[in-house]
Structure formats: C-alpha cells, structure tokens
Design a protein around this motif. Sequence first.
Motif, mmCIF file in Angstrom:
data_model
loop_
_atom_site.group_PDB
_atom_site.id
_atom_site.type_symbol
_atom_site.label_atom_id
_atom_site.label_comp_id
_atom_site.label_asym_id
_atom_site.label_seq_id
_atom_site.Cartn_x
_atom_site.Cartn_y
_atom_site.Cartn_z
ATOM 1 N N GLU A 1 -3.964 5.820 -1.693
ATOM 2 C CA GLU A 1 -5.177 5.409 -1.732
ATOM 3 C C GLU A 1 -6.320 5.118 -1.718
ATOM 4 O OE1 GLU A 1 -3.990 1.917 -2.488
ATOM 5 O OE2 GLU A 1 -1.907 1.650 -2.174
ATOM 6 N N LEU B 1 -14.766 7.014 6.657
ATOM 7 C CA LEU B 1 -14.129 7.083 6.043
ATOM 8 C C LEU B 1 -15.007 7.089 4.302
ATOM 9 C CD1 LEU B 1 -13.028 3.846 6.543
ATOM 10 C CD2 LEU B 1 -11.817 6.000 6.377
ATOM 11 N N LEU C 1 -6.846 8.080 0.758
ATOM 12 C CA LEU C 1 -6.410 7.808 1.629
ATOM 13 C C LEU C 1 -4.922 8.632 1.646
ATOM 14 C CD1 LEU C 1 -6.646 4.765 4.220
ATOM 15 C CD2 LEU C 1 -8.166 7.346 4.332
ATOM 16 N N SER D 1 -11.154 -3.256 4.181
ATOM 17 C CA SER D 1 -10.217 -3.614 5.407
ATOM 18 C C SER D 1 -11.170 -3.763 6.751
ATOM 19 C CB SER D 1 -9.120 -2.775 5.680
ATOM 20 O OG SER D 1 -8.274 -3.223 7.000
ATOM 21 N N SER E 1 0.695 -1.242 -0.279
ATOM 22 C CA SER E 1 0.464 0.307 0.261
ATOM 23 C C SER E 1 0.655 0.965 0.261
ATOM 24 C CB SER E 1 -0.651 0.103 1.313
ATOM 25 O OG SER E 1 -0.051 -0.186 2.487
ATOM 26 N N ALA F 1 -9.978 1.132 2.135
ATOM 27 C CA ALA F 1 -9.539 1.298 3.849
ATOM 28 C C ALA F 1 -11.510 0.172 4.256
ATOM 29 C CB ALA F 1 -9.996 2.584 4.263
ATOM 30 N N ILE G 1 -10.224 5.036 -1.076
ATOM 31 C CA ILE G 1 -10.897 4.786 0.114
ATOM 32 C C ILE G 1 -12.179 3.306 0.154
ATOM 33 C CG2 ILE G 1 -13.271 5.380 -0.205
ATOM 34 C CD1 ILE G 1 -11.500 6.281 2.687
#
Length: 336
Positions: free
Chosen positions: A209, A191, A197, A217, A64, A214, A211
């Motif tokens: 990266e 988010l 990000l 994840s 990442s 995220a 979103i």
Amino acid sequence: MQSSSELFPVALIGAEFRFDLSEDVYRLKPGNSPDATVELALTRLGVAADRGRRGVPVILLHGSFSNRRFWYSPKGLGLGPYLARAGFDVWIAEMRGHGLSPRNKGYRHNRVSDYVRYDLPAIADFVHEQNPQAAHWIGHSLGGITLAGALGGHYLDQDRVASVALFGSQISRTYWPLKAPPVEWGGRFLLKRFSVLSGSRLKRGPEDEPIGLALESLRWHGLFGRFGDTERDWWAGLAEVRVPLLAVAAAGDRQDPPWACRKLLEQFGSPLSEFLCVGKENGFASDFGHVEMLVSKEAQLEVWPLVARWLDNTQDNVGQLKRAALERGPGVPPGQ
C-alpha cells in the motif's frame, strides 16, 4: 492504447474462458486526475455459455493489501464467480498499483481521496457505458470505506447506483494516542521515510500500500480529523445518500468491530438499509473474521447466498418503497 470506449482510452488486455466463465480484462486510462499515468484494471466475469447476455452489473472493490483474487481465485471460486453464475454482470476493480493495475508515477502519494474523486467515477462511467443499468456496488474493508467516501462526497451519481453492500467497513474506531498531536506528528515523520507499506512483511496480504494512504488515515484519526478531503466532508454527506444499503460485520473481527460498522450504516440517509453481524449469536456456524466473512468455505455456504438474495430483492424492495412514498404523498416520512 487501443480504445474500446468513447469515454477515454481503454484497452482489452485479456479475453479468455476460465472453466465455465468468460473473463475480459480491461485497462482504463481515464486521464481525469492530476497524475496522467494512472491506469486501472477492471475484470468482467460472465458465464461462458451466456456470453451474449448480461444481467444487472455488480462492481466489487477489494480492501487494503489485496487485489482481484480476493473475489476471484485462479480456480474459479469466490463471490465474483458465484454472482456471475447467478446471472449478474460482475466487474472486479483493482486500485492503483494493485494486481493488474500498474503503479502510477506518483504511486507513493496515492490516497483514498484519489480513489474517491477520480477512480471510482471513471469505473462507474465505463461500466455504465458497457451496461447501462444501475449497478450494485460491494466493498470490503478499505474498498467499502472508499465507496462510502465516493457517495458521501457526491462523486458517484446515486441514480446509477442500485444498492451498496459494505463488508467490514468502518471509520469510527478511535485510536486515542493519535488524538495527541505530538504522537500524530511523530507517526507522520516516521511514515514519510517510507514509500510503501509491505503487505507481505506485515502479514496483511499479497499487495503493498502506498504511504499516502497511511498518512491520510493519520489525518482522519487525528485530534481535529474528519472523514473527507480538503473540499468535502464525506461523513456529513452520507446523510444525503438514499441508495439501498447493506452493512455486514463479523462477530470475530477485531480490526473493524461490529459496533463501528453499524455506526457507518446509521450515518447514511438510506430509507432502505439492513445491518447483519455474521456470528454464532445470529445463527451462523462460527464467529467469522475480517477476511473469513467473505473468503472461506463457511462464507460460501452461509454468506454468499445472503448477498445474492439481497441483490435479487433490492429491486423489488425499491419498487415497494417508491409505491409507498406515492401512497403517503409528499412530505410524509416513512412509517407514518
């Protein structure tokens, strides 16, 4: 886009000599995902003096907030050039919107699931078209997780995979607050206000990266989360993976601790596997960190040669394993 492939449109966007290396940069447009604007950059490294000769392919996947420069510096240093000079046919992939790969139309929604289902299979097909030998795959951090997902989801043909090496890759570290649904929901709500990000603002690396990664994840680590997509359980599928496997953890890595990296290795069904923790306790000069395990002067001296030896020895080890299996006969497990 002028095509240099019979699979899908591919453009050769750069062909240069860098020091003693030849560098060919391809841009793939597979057209195999719902977002037809996806294009992927793939850099091929070889020794300029041996431009006509190609060894066994090795495909490198960055983590990442990173790009191809993790493996290949502008000064011609890195694990990529090291392996190219050792005689391997080196391919360095850049994920959607990273490095020389342009941002696709739905960039903010990109997920590891997209890399797993669409991008890695396309990369594998193109590399095999250019060099029809089973390829070694090496992934760092998120690159290793993506590679594990593609194998566990059976999106990569194991017959075309010579071996896999995972560096600082794990999915088992538990973030207990995320097990509380209100915390996960709140994190998801916050988010969704962003599109990316920022690697520079977070001091994590040169790239942003999307979103979508995220949010994915959060789902993995939620109360009923699992490592997989809506169609397949990648974690369960790893038990059916039989390719030779090397998992490397760093003793000083607080992000992806050694115990979690070992747990990922143990989930694979590979009969030929090896776990290594690079740190003082195992005879290394220092307790390497998450990045330093591959990008540092110490890594150049102590880790890169280990990687080259693993790749060189894998074919012999696989041959020995196959011979042993024939000698044991069908239905007899290893070691008996």
